[in-house]
Design a protein around this motif. Structure first.
Motif, short mmCIF file in Angstrom:
data_model
loop_
_atom_site.label_atom_id
_atom_site.label_comp_id
_atom_site.label_asym_id
_atom_site.label_seq_id
_atom_site.Cartn_x
_atom_site.Cartn_y
_atom_site.Cartn_z
N UNK A 97 0.84 -1.21 0.00
CA UNK A 97 0.00 0.00 0.00
C UNK A 97 0.87 1.25 0.00
N UNK A 98 1.86 1.30 0.91
CA UNK A 98 2.73 2.47 1.01
C UNK A 98 3.63 2.63 -0.22
N UNK A 99 3.96 1.51 -0.86
CA UNK A 99 4.77 1.57 -2.08
C UNK A 99 3.98 2.25 -3.20
N UNK A 100 2.69 1.93 -3.28
CA UNK A 100 1.83 2.56 -4.29
C UNK A 100 1.74 4.06 -4.04
N UNK A 101 1.55 4.42 -2.77
CA UNK A 101 1.49 5.84 -2.41
C UNK A 101 2.84 6.50 -2.66
N UNK A 102 3.91 5.78 -2.31
CA UNK A 102 5.26 6.32 -2.44
C UNK A 102 5.64 6.66 -3.87
N UNK A 125 4.52 9.54 4.42
CA UNK A 125 4.61 8.28 3.67
C UNK A 125 5.85 7.50 4.06
N UNK A 126 7.01 8.15 4.11
CA UNK A 126 8.28 7.45 4.24
C UNK A 126 8.45 6.76 5.59
N UNK A 237 13.43 1.42 -16.55
CA UNK A 237 12.86 1.58 -15.21
C UNK A 237 11.36 1.90 -15.23
N UNK A 238 10.88 2.78 -16.14
CA UNK A 238 9.43 3.07 -16.16
C UNK A 238 8.58 1.82 -16.40
N UNK A 239 9.08 0.88 -17.22
CA UNK A 239 8.34 -0.35 -17.49
C UNK A 239 8.37 -1.27 -16.27
N UNK A 240 9.51 -1.29 -15.58
CA UNK A 240 9.66 -2.14 -14.39
C UNK A 240 8.71 -1.71 -13.28
N UNK A 241 8.41 -0.41 -13.22
CA UNK A 241 7.56 0.12 -12.15
C UNK A 241 6.18 -0.53 -12.12
N UNK A 242 5.69 -0.98 -13.29
CA UNK A 242 4.37 -1.59 -13.37
C UNK A 242 4.32 -2.96 -12.68
N UNK A 247 4.57 -8.16 -7.93
CA UNK A 247 5.55 -9.12 -7.42
C UNK A 247 5.67 -9.01 -5.89
N UNK A 248 5.43 -7.82 -5.37
CA UNK A 248 5.43 -7.63 -3.92
C UNK A 248 4.29 -8.43 -3.28
N UNK A 249 3.16 -8.45 -3.93
CA UNK A 249 2.02 -9.24 -3.44
C UNK A 249 2.37 -10.72 -3.45
N UNK A 250 3.07 -11.16 -4.49
CA UNK A 250 3.51 -12.57 -4.56
C UNK A 250 4.48 -12.89 -3.43
N UNK A 251 5.32 -11.93 -3.08
CA UNK A 251 6.26 -12.14 -1.97
C UNK A 251 5.51 -12.32 -0.65
N UNK A 252 4.44 -11.56 -0.48
CA UNK A 252 3.61 -11.69 0.72
C UNK A 252 2.98 -13.08 0.76
N UNK A 253 2.48 -13.54 -0.38
CA UNK A 253 1.87 -14.86 -0.47
C UNK A 253 2.89 -15.95 -0.15
N UNK A 254 4.12 -15.78 -0.64
CA UNK A 254 5.17 -16.77 -0.37
C UNK A 254 5.44 -16.88 1.13
N UNK A 255 5.56 -15.74 1.80
CA UNK A 255 5.79 -15.76 3.25
C UNK A 255 4.63 -16.43 3.98
#
Length: 264
Positions: A97-102, A125-126, A237-242, A247-255
């Motif tokens: 959530x904070x990454x999206x806002x950030x 935010x930070x 980098x602009x393409x990677x931002x999408x 992938x962060x959500x997938x990391x949460x699922x993995x944990x």
């Protein structure tokens, strides 16, 4: 079973049978230097070679490999470990959530007119972002410790330090006067490269979990490595931002999956 555990196990079996390395060589017809390197953990032998050695030692290969799998799986989580992982995956949701806002805040701060209007939003935010990130990465740090994944352990430290630096750069853009266009180029490049290095190293660490946690860890690891490379190139980098948030959500699922696997 992987090295060096495999070599240690073969060494134990040979000694329990009372064989010298030379005697084992005579029985399995494998070069003595190869036996030495396997037992020392210097090389990973082919399955055929392991089977030949085990047969020479009179060990049932099926039972050996089954017990090896169970030994690798046999990891018990303490209540403290479970609490850490539970807090970690929940914190990961806040990080997303904070990454999206950030992303919005950093973009606004980068192109603001330095009137100080972005200082409060950036701080609001930070600070919660870094706190959430700390507890999120703490889960991966614990996983790295549990499964002897030194790359993952180191990656959590590097990732957090890089994010602190990125946050300081963003605050610097808000506080100090910089040219609206040329003055943000170097900080922007620095942010992309620092974030890219973080993603790359953490991706490698997660990728090393694939043998224990399957395709999800492998997919996450590969995506993060690719994202890291794209960010380091800056142009991509602009393409990677999408892909950062998915992938962060997938990391949460993995944990969450790791916690469930060793809780049930």
């Amino acid at each position: 079973m992987k090295q060096p555990e495999l070599g240690k196990k073969i060494l134990e079996l040979r000694k329990s049978k009372g064989f010298t390395q030379e005697e084992l060589v005579e029985k399995c017809n494998i070069n003595v230097r190869t036996i030495q390197r396997i037992e020392a953990g210097d090389v990973t032998p082919r399955s055929f070679t392991v089977k030949t050695i085990l047969e020479a030692l009179g060990v049932d290969t099926g039972i050996f490999f089954d017990s090896s799998i169970h030994e690798e799986e046999k990891v018990e989580l303490s209540e403290n470990d479970k609490t850490t992982l539970r807090v970690s995956w929940i914190s990961g949701i806040f990080v997303a959530v904070f990454s999206s806002i950030g992303m919005i805040v950093e973009l606004a701060a980068t192109f603001s007119h330095n009137d100080g209007s972005m200082l409060i939003p950036t701080l609001l935010w930070s600070i919660p972002f870094l706190i959430s990130l700390f507890f999120f990465l703490r889960g991966y740090h614990r996983v790295g410790k549990l499964f002897d994944n030194t790359t993952l352990v180191s990656a959590t430290y590097i990732y957090f330090i890089m994010e602190v630096v990125i946050t300081l750069i963003t605050l610097g853009l808000v506080i100090y006067e910089v040219d609206e266009h040329s003055g943000v180029i170097l900080p922007g490049i620095a942010i992309a490269m620092l974030f890219g290095i973080s993603e790359l190293i953490l991706g490698i660490g997660i990728l090393r979990l694939k043998d224990r946690f399957g395709s999800l860890a492998q997919v996450i690891g590969i995506i993060k490595v690719v994202l890291g490379v794209m960010l380091i190139t800056v142009l991509l980098a602009p393409f990677a931002a999408f892909f950062v948030i998915p992938v962060l959500i997938l990391e949460v699922i993995l944990l969450y999956n790791i916690l469930q696997k060793y809780t049930n």
